[in-house]
Design an enzyme around this catalytic site. Sequence first.
Site, PDB file in Angstrom:
ATOM      1  N   THR A  52     -54.569 -32.680  75.784  1.00  0.00           N
ATOM      2  CA  THR A  52     -55.784 -31.985  76.195  1.00  0.00           C
ATOM      3  C   THR A  52     -56.408 -32.649  77.414  1.00  0.00           C
ATOM      4  O   THR A  52     -57.065 -31.993  78.228  1.00  0.00           O
ATOM      5  CB  THR A  52     -56.794 -31.949  75.032  1.00  0.00           C
ATOM      6  N   TYR A 140     -46.956 -39.407  68.286  1.00  0.00           N
ATOM      7  CA  TYR A 140     -47.497 -38.077  68.537  1.00  0.00           C
ATOM      8  C   TYR A 140     -46.345 -37.083  68.492  1.00  0.00           C
ATOM      9  O   TYR A 140     -45.463 -37.105  69.357  1.00  0.00           O
ATOM     10  CB  TYR A 140     -48.204 -38.045  69.895  1.00  0.00           C
ATOM     11  N   LYS A 167     -49.838 -38.476  64.661  1.00  0.00           N
ATOM     12  CA  LYS A 167     -50.529 -37.195  64.761  1.00  0.00           C
ATOM     13  C   LYS A 167     -49.447 -36.127  64.764  1.00  0.00           C
ATOM     14  O   LYS A 167     -48.608 -36.091  65.676  1.00  0.00           O
ATOM     15  CB  LYS A 167     -51.360 -37.106  66.044  1.00  0.00           C
TER      16      LYS A 167
END
Length: 205
Positions: A52, A140, A167
Amino acid sequence: PMDRTTVDWHGPFTALVTPFDANGAIDEDGFRRNIDNLVAQGAGGVVANGCTGEFWAQTTEERKRVLALAVEAAAGRLTVIGGTGAIRTPDVIELTAYAHEVGCDGVMIIPPYFVKPSVEDVIAHYEAVSDAVKFPVMLYNLPSASFNLTPELVRRLADVDTVVAIKDSSFDFNNFYLTHVLAGDRIRILIGPSTMFGIAAMKLG
């Protein structure tokens, strides 16, 4: 070796955007205001330079500035995780060492993207970072943009000294669940698409 008990990462973590001004420079005031707002809203932590945050569009110096700025702006009020993923292992090591130096609480490392490494290459990549910088690592998993960290691979990566969390943004709850089963006793399993699976994930712990 580090494990899930090494860190106290809990609650909602927000993936920060990286605001830029009209001249293409980092909007540092806007960045600080965003963190102030997240603190007020009760965020448990932030991730600077995740997907992001568009880390892939930044220079190395910009990425470093964002990491330092996040720590400065947070001022100890919430956990700061720095995104340090890159295609080249030496770049990940450089950014991870810098995140440690400026006071991040840990780093989030996406597997090398665009290239198609083997499973053994991916393990060697994370082991090299772990050997170089003793600092908590959150894996991730974002299969849409990089190598898929399958539950079985995560089970093996959980043995890497500095890996303490993952994550999971696979958008596949079965993948999240099996990762939890195979590695949840050693690393923290965080759900990426929380609006889709957040409540079910929390019920799993």
